[in-house]
Design a protein around this motif. Structure first.
Motif, short mmCIF file in Angstrom:
data_model
loop_
_atom_site.label_atom_id
_atom_site.label_comp_id
_atom_site.label_asym_id
_atom_site.label_seq_id
_atom_site.Cartn_x
_atom_site.Cartn_y
_atom_site.Cartn_z
N LEU A 171 -81.89 68.72 16.75
CA LEU A 171 -81.46 69.87 18.00
C LEU A 171 -80.06 69.07 18.50
O LEU A 171 -79.05 70.05 18.75
N GLN A 172 -80.32 67.63 18.58
CA GLN A 172 -78.74 67.35 19.08
C GLN A 172 -77.47 67.47 18.02
O GLN A 172 -76.57 67.92 18.43
N LEU A 173 -77.79 67.31 16.91
CA LEU A 173 -76.90 67.69 15.67
C LEU A 173 -76.51 69.04 15.73
O LEU A 173 -75.30 69.53 15.54
N THR A 174 -77.49 70.04 16.01
CA THR A 174 -77.29 71.51 16.01
C THR A 174 -76.43 71.66 17.21
O THR A 174 -75.35 72.67 16.95
N PHE A 175 -76.43 71.26 18.38
CA PHE A 175 -75.57 71.36 19.55
C PHE A 175 -74.42 70.53 19.81
O PHE A 175 -73.61 70.82 20.44
N ASP A 176 -74.64 69.42 19.20
CA ASP A 176 -73.44 68.28 19.44
C ASP A 176 -73.28 67.75 18.17
O ASP A 176 -73.63 66.63 17.93
N PRO A 177 -72.66 68.55 17.02
CA PRO A 177 -72.65 67.63 15.78
C PRO A 177 -71.59 66.37 15.93
O PRO A 177 -71.73 65.58 14.63
N THR A 178 -71.13 66.30 16.78
CA THR A 178 -70.27 64.72 16.91
C THR A 178 -70.81 63.87 17.56
O THR A 178 -70.41 62.54 17.36
N ALA A 179 -72.38 63.97 17.91
CA ALA A 179 -72.92 62.88 18.36
C ALA A 179 -73.23 61.85 17.24
O ALA A 179 -73.09 60.55 17.59
N PHE A 180 -73.34 62.05 16.17
CA PHE A 180 -73.49 61.22 15.03
C PHE A 180 -73.42 61.92 13.64
O PHE A 180 -73.57 63.16 13.61
N ARG A 181 -72.92 61.25 12.59
CA ARG A 181 -72.88 61.90 11.19
C ARG A 181 -74.53 61.91 10.69
O ARG A 181 -75.23 61.29 11.07
N VAL A 182 -74.47 63.11 9.87
CA VAL A 182 -76.00 63.08 9.45
C VAL A 182 -76.27 62.29 8.44
O VAL A 182 -77.54 61.78 8.64
N ALA A 183 -75.46 61.35 7.79
CA ALA A 183 -75.92 60.33 6.95
C ALA A 183 -76.39 59.18 7.61
O ALA A 183 -77.52 58.39 7.55
N GLU A 184 -75.71 58.96 9.03
CA GLU A 184 -76.05 57.86 9.82
C GLU A 184 -77.52 58.37 10.58
O GLU A 184 -78.34 57.40 10.76
N ALA A 185 -77.51 59.43 10.97
CA ALA A 185 -78.82 59.81 11.66
C ALA A 185 -80.04 59.82 10.70
O ALA A 185 -81.13 59.43 11.22
N THR A 186 -79.81 60.19 9.50
CA THR A 186 -80.69 60.09 8.40
C THR A 186 -81.26 58.61 8.08
O THR A 186 -82.39 58.26 8.36
N ARG A 187 -80.24 57.67 8.26
CA ARG A 187 -80.60 56.36 8.03
C ARG A 187 -81.42 55.66 9.20
O ARG A 187 -82.36 55.05 9.10
N PHE A 188 -81.08 55.95 10.53
CA PHE A 188 -81.76 55.43 11.60
C PHE A 188 -83.07 56.14 12.00
O PHE A 188 -84.01 55.39 12.11
N CYS A 189 -83.11 57.37 11.69
CA CYS A 189 -84.53 58.06 11.82
C CYS A 189 -85.35 57.50 10.74
O CYS A 189 -86.57 57.25 10.85
N GLY A 190 -84.86 57.42 9.42
CA GLY A 190 -85.61 56.89 8.29
C GLY A 190 -86.32 55.24 8.58
O GLY A 190 -87.23 55.20 8.50
N ASP A 191 -85.36 54.63 8.94
CA ASP A 191 -85.47 53.30 9.53
C ASP A 191 -86.75 53.35 10.49
O ASP A 191 -87.53 52.26 10.42
#
Length: 202
Positions: A171-191
Motif C-alpha cells: 500500500l505504501q508503494l501504491t500511494f507513495d512509490p518514492t518511499a523506496f524502490r521495489v527491489a529495496e522493499a523486496t529485500r528488507f521484507c524478505g529479510d
C-alpha cells in the motif's frame, strides 16, 4: 435482451475491467452504473443483465484483481523452484512489484475495504479472501517447516504476519512509490520474514 451465447463471458470481463478503471480514477464514491456502461461501451440495460447494483460490480472487481495478483504470484513462484525460502521471496516480490506495475489492484482493495466497514456481507467476503490468502502462504511456511528451513510455529499465524507485512508495504508503494524502490522493499521484507521464520539453531 440477453447477450448472445459465447459473447457473455467476454462482455462481463469487459464490464469488470471498465469498473476497475473507474475505481482507479474516481473511487467507489465516483462509481456509477452509467459511467461503467460508457467505459465498457455497453448499454445500461446490458450492464444490469450482469450486475444488479454497485455492490455486485465491486465484488466482481475484487475477484478479478485478486485473480490477476494470483496469476502474478503463481508465475513468480513457478520460476523460483521448490525451495520454500525462494518461494516466499518470490511471493513478496510479486506483490510489491504489482503495487507499482498494477496499481489498480491495490486501489480496488482499498475501495473495497472502505465499503466493507459499513457492509456485513462485504466483510464476510473479505474474511473468506483473507483466510484463503493465509492458507496459501501457510502452505509455503509448512513446506519450510517440514524441510527444516523454518522453525516450528503456528502456520496460519505466521502467514497472517507475512500477509500484514506485504499488505502494508504494498500500500505504501501504491500511494507513495518514492518511499523506496521495489527491489529495496523486496529485500528488507524478505529479510524480515526469513529472520522471523529462522530456526533458533541457525
Amino acid at each position: 435482451m440477453s447477450p448472445k451465447v459465447g459473447v457473455a463471458p467476454l462482455r462481463r470481463e469487459q464490464i469488470v475491467r471498465a469498473t476497475i478503471r473507474c475505481l482507479a480514477r474516481e473511487g467507489y464514491s465516483g462509481l456509477t452504473m452509467k459511467k461503467v456502461a460508457r467505459l465498457a461501451g455497453v448499454s445500461p440495460g446490458i450492464l444490469h443483465y450482469y450486475f444488479t447494483d454497485k455492490r455486485a460490480i465491486l465484488v466482481a472487481a475484487l475477484e478479478t484483481v485478486t485473480a490477476d495478483l494470483d496469476r502474478r504470484v503463481g508465475a513468480a513462484q513457478a520460476q523460483s523452484g521448490q525451495d520454500p525460502r525462494a518461494r516466499l521471496r518470490a511471493l513478496i516480490h510479486a506483490c510489491l512489484e504489482s503495487s507499482v506495475a498494477m496499481r489498480e489492484v491495490w486501489i480496488v482493495f482499498v475501495e473495497f475495504w472502505g465499503e466493507m466497514m459499513h457492509d456485513r456481507r462485504l466483510r464476510e467476503i473479505n474474511a473468506v479472501l483473507y483466510a484463503r490468502m493465509r492458507r496459501l502462504i501457510g502452505a509455503v511456511v509448512a513446506q519450510g517447516i517440514r524441510s527444516g528451513a523454518f522453525r516450528r510455529t503456528d502456520v496460519l499465524r505466521a502467514a497472517a504476519v507475512i500477509l500484514a507485512l506485504v499488505d502494508g508495504v504494498s500500500l505504501q508503494l501504491t500511494f507513495d512509490p518514492t518511499a523506496f524502490r521495489v527491489a529495496e522493499a523486496t529485500r528488507f521484507c524478505g529479510d524480515a520474514v526469513m529472520r522471523y521464520l529462522a530456526r533458533e539453531d541457525s
